[in-house]
Design a protein around this motif. Sequence first.
Motif, mmCIF file in Angstrom:
data_model
loop_
_atom_site.group_PDB
_atom_site.id
_atom_site.type_symbol
_atom_site.label_atom_id
_atom_site.label_comp_id
_atom_site.label_asym_id
_atom_site.label_seq_id
_atom_site.Cartn_x
_atom_site.Cartn_y
_atom_site.Cartn_z
ATOM 1 N N HIS A 72 3.584 0.623 -1.338
ATOM 2 C CA HIS A 72 4.150 -0.716 -1.436
ATOM 3 C C HIS A 72 5.218 -0.851 -0.358
ATOM 4 C CE1 HIS A 72 7.181 -3.635 -3.136
ATOM 5 N NE2 HIS A 72 6.074 -4.356 -3.072
ATOM 6 N N MET A 73 4.929 -1.685 0.663
ATOM 7 C CA MET A 73 5.843 -1.917 1.784
ATOM 8 C C MET A 73 6.215 -0.623 2.499
ATOM 9 S SD MET A 73 8.328 -4.675 -0.154
ATOM 10 C CE MET A 73 9.525 -4.711 1.194
ATOM 11 N N ASP A 74 5.394 0.400 2.339
ATOM 12 C CA ASP A 74 5.666 1.726 2.895
ATOM 13 C C ASP A 74 6.987 2.312 2.398
ATOM 14 O OD1 ASP A 74 3.383 2.310 4.300
ATOM 15 O OD2 ASP A 74 4.049 1.300 6.130
ATOM 16 N N TRP A 195 -2.797 -9.140 -0.375
ATOM 17 C CA TRP A 195 -1.493 -8.598 0.048
ATOM 18 C C TRP A 195 -1.573 -7.402 0.991
ATOM 19 C CZ3 TRP A 195 2.795 -11.386 -0.790
ATOM 20 C CH2 TRP A 195 2.751 -12.361 -1.791
ATOM 21 N N VAL A 196 -2.752 -7.131 1.542
ATOM 22 C CA VAL A 196 -2.845 -6.109 2.599
ATOM 23 C C VAL A 196 -2.268 -6.712 3.877
ATOM 24 C CG1 VAL A 196 -4.451 -4.767 4.011
ATOM 25 C CG2 VAL A 196 -4.911 -5.055 1.571
ATOM 26 N N ASP A 201 -3.980 -0.953 1.735
ATOM 27 C CA ASP A 201 -5.410 -1.104 1.471
ATOM 28 C C ASP A 201 -5.967 0.188 0.876
ATOM 29 O OD1 ASP A 201 -7.925 -2.142 1.386
ATOM 30 O OD2 ASP A 201 -8.285 -2.082 3.543
ATOM 31 N N GLU A 202 -5.477 1.315 1.348
ATOM 32 C CA GLU A 202 -5.986 2.612 0.891
ATOM 33 C C GLU A 202 -5.430 2.967 -0.482
ATOM 34 O OE1 GLU A 202 -6.909 6.102 3.590
ATOM 35 O OE2 GLU A 202 -5.086 6.821 2.589
ATOM 36 N N VAL A 203 -6.325 3.308 -1.386
ATOM 37 C CA VAL A 203 -5.960 3.672 -2.757
ATOM 38 C C VAL A 203 -6.421 5.097 -3.028
ATOM 39 C CG1 VAL A 203 -6.283 3.145 -5.202
ATOM 40 C CG2 VAL A 203 -6.201 1.286 -3.526
ATOM 41 N N THR A 204 -5.562 5.875 -3.648
ATOM 42 C CA THR A 204 -5.926 7.231 -4.062
ATOM 43 C C THR A 204 -6.035 7.275 -5.579
ATOM 44 O OG1 THR A 204 -4.834 8.262 -2.166
ATOM 45 C CG2 THR A 204 -5.242 9.665 -4.081
#
Length: 214
Positions: A72-74, A195-196, A201-204
Amino acid sequence: MPLPKIVSTVALTVLVAASLSVAAQTDQKPAEDASAVSQYKNLNLTRDPKAAAVGNYTLDPHHTSVTAKLAHMDLSRYTLRFDSVSGGFSYDPSSATASKLSITIDPNSVSTGDPKFDKRIAQKYFESDKYSSITFTATTVKLVGEHTVVDGVLDFHGVKKPVKLSVVYRGFAQPRMGFSGEATFKRSEFGVGEWVPLEADEVTILVETEFVKS
């Protein structure tokens, strides 16, 4: 012996006896703890895939967690937990393979600790009214030592795509098998791209689970 001394001696004796009784009670483990120690010693846990019992296994929801992690927002890698998970597989120890592996997740069971936010994620992003389940299926799984890769199909948000699940086999202790799994994919490929890149975008996906022999 004078009376005060007799009283003092009796009182001291009672106090010492009480202290010893309390200490003895403290040293004794509660029945549940003693049972846990005994059961642990008799687990006979093995990490040899061919030593596990043949048959059908059902996911134990009490000892399973499925979480999704994304940036989230890095600033943070926050997590979403899914509280309703079910599934199972058939296992053949002679070839150390599992077949008919299928896991189903209820998207409405997403949990962040904020019920209002949970509802928004389920309805707005997952569109749970339209897509009532998230599933991962694999036809065959080969266990080679502790590590293996499961090739399967993820059916999420109405889109089916191949996903690799990296699995650690934790072992077998009658009548259970345990696993840890991890998979990574881009949510936009499943039509959930809101919201990308503000939200990654990448989900683990992280899985900790036990299956019980049926």
